[in-house]
Motif scaffolding. Structure first.
Motif, PDB file in Angstrom:
ATOM      1  N   LEU A  43      -8.805  -4.473   0.322  1.00 20.93           N
ATOM      2  CA  LEU A  43      -7.813  -5.186   1.121  1.00 20.93           C
ATOM      3  C   LEU A  43      -8.293  -6.553   1.593  1.00 20.93           C
ATOM      4  N   ALA A  75      -8.904  -5.427   7.908  1.00 24.13           N
ATOM      5  CA  ALA A  75      -8.202  -6.503   7.202  1.00 24.13           C
ATOM      6  C   ALA A  75      -7.510  -7.422   8.191  1.00 24.13           C
ATOM      7  N   LEU A  88      -7.247  -0.960   7.430  1.00 25.86           N
ATOM      8  CA  LEU A  88      -6.162  -1.874   7.793  1.00 25.86           C
ATOM      9  C   LEU A  88      -6.531  -2.694   9.026  1.00 25.86           C
ATOM     10  N   LEU A  90       0.845  -1.198   0.000  1.00 27.07           N
ATOM     11  CA  LEU A  90       0.000   0.000   0.000  1.00 27.07           C
ATOM     12  C   LEU A  90       0.878   1.245   0.000  1.00 27.07           C
ATOM     13  N   VAL A 142      -0.662  -7.840   3.697  1.00 26.43           N
ATOM     14  CA  VAL A 142      -0.671  -6.445   3.253  1.00 26.43           C
ATOM     15  C   VAL A 142       0.532  -5.747   3.882  1.00 26.43           C
ATOM     16  N   TYR A 147      -6.676 -10.064   0.412  1.00 21.64           N
ATOM     17  CA  TYR A 147      -5.245 -10.365   0.476  1.00 21.64           C
ATOM     18  C   TYR A 147      -4.889 -11.111   1.755  1.00 21.64           C
TER      19      TYR A 147
END
Length: 697
Positions: A462, A487, A484, A405, A468, A465
């Protein structure tokens, strides 16, 4: 967002027939057919020829060019020709010439010699765009509109009175009141309080550091001004030719920082990119081909994971680097297929025929000065044949379980003056490039995402994944923090690195301890930064070494310390931590420094194991790029294998190699700097494998 929808993979490049006598044009088309060219970009630098004086248009020559290309089955990416204004524009309206930070006004002697905020340039350029769209909008050769060219490459920052006035208008729209601006900019420091927007200047050359938020806002404004030129041209084209996709060639690589391409990508019908292999003698540890792969993954991220288009790269040497290295045999094909492997639906070059004069006469081309009896020409023909043989990959998607990112605003703020470490040491992209390079060495593909490109959909993006990576996300808003955290809670391994989360969107420090926005997610509290002297390292207690940065801080209860600093102010403080984030198996990791090679290798091995990330090919030799593209419906997949070594290698593969026209029953032999694109054996019900040969070659 649409993607390139031509009848085949795009192959060709900038075609500038106006540089040559008309009798050469037929030879150009014959050789284009020989090479397999499918797309020619025309008219990029032709404004002075199309409009030799104000309001006198002369496009008969361009009519003949497009008609000839169409007659030979070659599609056209038609430029709006606004990239390089003619001499008469600045002669009649000298205020269009840009001014640099030292107050020097440019003279007309090059390209892109205009102020992006100039209303005169905007008016005259849009008049040209309208004429182009009306004349060629229904031409059968037209496949794609090419707006301007490399917007901001040479004029990304202008400090003239016109730009300053436009900056003030932009600030009014952003803040609404001068009081809000004063609050955001912390103008009580250094007696900078404004009572009127008219007092605000563009942050040109001044006595010492400029106000950092003023500088950040000027970066934002300047990117928006250039984007505004693109959208203005696009709107004219959309009004007159609504069914023709529109693009502009971005410059997505580690050397271009002045435009926030995340915001730009949302305005593109087709995301396209120019990329030239970057050789940096001052930084010999940088692998130029690793940066090339990084650029391809970054462009794909900007395209939302969809196919994109490589608008320009070079067949061999360029003409603008400190040393203009020629490409070795095989590198023309490998560089091109690296972009295709990573999502481009084609490979185009600057330019078709090498110029005999002008500023880029030493820039390589598809047809060199030496003509067809040259190594470069033979490799161009070879590449054209390969792209024809692998055309079935068009429209397919790249598969990846890892994301990196990035954020342009963090890039701008990290490299401002007055930060804890000098920008020669604290370079924004260094950690991202280091992590990406090691993923590539492990044959693990990563999507490089940009915060501004995802806008309000970051959390959703996100979610898919396993790992990350968030390198130096210095400036972060609350939505990014939440995305974040979500995630990590859903099972993703999230790694945040040093100097992240420190600033809010106004460029103000988040108080209460670093890393600010991510303190709760990571379970770490840092009280002081301790940058290391340039060129030095310091030991960690796991046997690896740290560089660039150290931090005095602590891990909160529930956070596991995996490595600590052992010397200096930060001795005993955590350098690497991990915190479980729920029952789904996710974790939030924090790296409070840069690492040596061994340290990065160990860290990535831990992250990939925790995220259960597998390489694209198990057992591939070192130096082989392996990337997989797959049909959106899962019905087919293609394995790209690119041997970047000077020796033959054997790579595990099963299917049919479209490049070499051979079957792979478990492995393929790749020659030195050789390649393969394997149509893989699809799985059948009951675990049986079908033949990969879908039809005779």
């Amino acid at each position: 967002m649409r993607h390139w929808n031509g009848p085949a993979l795009a192959f060709g490049g900038d075609y500038n027939p106006e540089q040559w006598p008309e009798e050469v044009w037929a030879q150009d088309r014959r050789l284009m057919r020989e090479a397999g060219v499918t797309l020619a970009t025309v008219g990029v630098f032709s404004w002075a020829l199309l409009e030799p004086e104000p309001d006198r248009f002369d496009a008969g020559w361009l009519d003949r060019v497009l008609d000839g290309l169409h007659g030979d089955g070659i599609g056209v990416c038609l430029a709006t020709a606004t990239a390089s204004p003619p001499p008469w524009l600045s002669e009649r309206w000298p205020e269009v010439l840009p001014v640099d930070a030292d107050g020097r006004r440019a003279v007309f002697a090059s390209r892109q010699t205009y102020c992006p905020s100039s209303p005169v340039y905007r008016e005259r350029s849009l008049l040209l765009v309208e004429r182009m769209a009306e004349r060629y909008g229904e031409h059968p050769a037209l496949r794609l509109w090419h707006v301007n060219n490399e917007l901001g490459c040479h004029n990304s920052r202008c400090y003239c009175p016109v730009s300053t006035a436009a900056f003030r208008q932009w600030l009014r729209a952003r803040y609404g009141s001068v009081e809000a601006l004063n609050d955001a900019w912390c103008t009580r420091f250094w007696s900078q309080g404004y009572t009127s927007f008219e007092q605000v200047q563009a942050p040109a050359h001044t006595t010492t550091f400029p106000n950092p938020t003023q500088a950040l806002d000027f970066d934002r404004f300047s990117s928006d001004a250039l984007l505004g030129q693109y959208t203005a041209e696009k709107d004219v084209l959309r009004r007159i030719t609504p069914d023709v996709p529109v693009t502009t060639n971005l410059m997505v690589h580690s050397g271009t920082r002045n435009m926030d391409y995340g915001r730009w990508a949302r305005e593109q019908d087709v995301v396209s990119n120019d990329h030239y292999v970057l050789h940096r003698p001052a930084n010999p540890t940088t692998d130029p081909r690793a940066e090339l792969a990084f650029s391809g993954d970054w462009t794909r991220g900007l395209a939302g994971g969809q196919p994109w288009l490589l608008m320009e790269h070079s067949t061999s040497a360029v003409n603008w680097q400190p040393v203009n290295y020629a490409k070795l045999p095989g590198e023309l094909v490998l560089d091109s297929l690296t972009h295709v492997a990573r999502g481009s639906d084609g490979a185009c070059f600057f330019q078709w025929r090498a110029s005999a004069g002008g500023a880029e006469k030493w820039h390589s081309a598809m047809l060199p000065h030496g003509g067809t009896d040259t190594r470069v020409w033979r490799e161009v023909v070879e590449l054209g044949g390969i792209l024809q043989r692998i055309a079935e990959v068009q429209g397919s998607l790249v598969q990846s379980d890892v994301a990196i990112l990035l954020d342009y605003e963090s890039w701008w703020t990290v490299e401002q003056p007055g930060n804890p470490a000098h920008t020669e040491e604290l370079r924004y992209l260094d950690v991202a490039l280091a992590l990406h390079r090691r993923l590539r060495e492990r044959q693990v593909t990563a999507d490089v995402l940009t915060v501004s490109a995802e806008h309000d959909a970051l959390a959703e993006r996100l979610a898919g994944y396993r790992v990350v990576l968030v390198p130096t996300l210095h400036l972060s808003d609350d939505a990014t923090t939440r995305a974040l955290a979500q995630a990590a809670a859903a099972g993703t391994q999230v790694l945040v690195t040093y100097f992240s989360g420190v600033l809010d969107p106004d460029g103000r420090v988040r108080l209460g301890g670093y890393p600010g926005a991510f303190r709760d997610l990571l379970g770490v509290r840092v009280e002081e930064f301790a940058p290391l002297p340039p060129g030095t390292t310091t030991p960690l207690d796991d046997g690896t070494r740290a560089a660039v940065w150290s931090e005095l801080g602590r891990a909160e209860p529930g956070t596991e310390v995996l490595a600590s600093f052992t010397e200096g102010l930060a001795a005993g403080s955590p350098a690497l931590t991990r915190r479980d984030t729920g029952t789904a198996g996710g974790a939030a990791w924090y790296l409070g420094t840069a690492l040596d090679d061994d340290g990065y290798d160990r860290l990535l091995d831990r992250l990939l194991a925790a995220g259960r990330v597998q390489p694209v090919v198990s057992g591939a030799p070192a130096g082989v790029d392996a990337v997989r593209r797959a049909a959106a419906d899962g019905s087919a997949s293609w394995l790209f294998l690119l041997n970047r070594t000077d020796a033959a290698v054997r790579v595990p593969a099963r299917g049919h190699d479209l490049v070499g026209r051979r079957d792979a029953e478990g492995a393929l032999e790749l020659p030195a700097r050789g390649c393969a694109v394997v149509r893989e054996v699809p799985a059948q019900p009951g675990g049986q494998r079908a033949s990969a040969r879908l039809e005779p070659e």
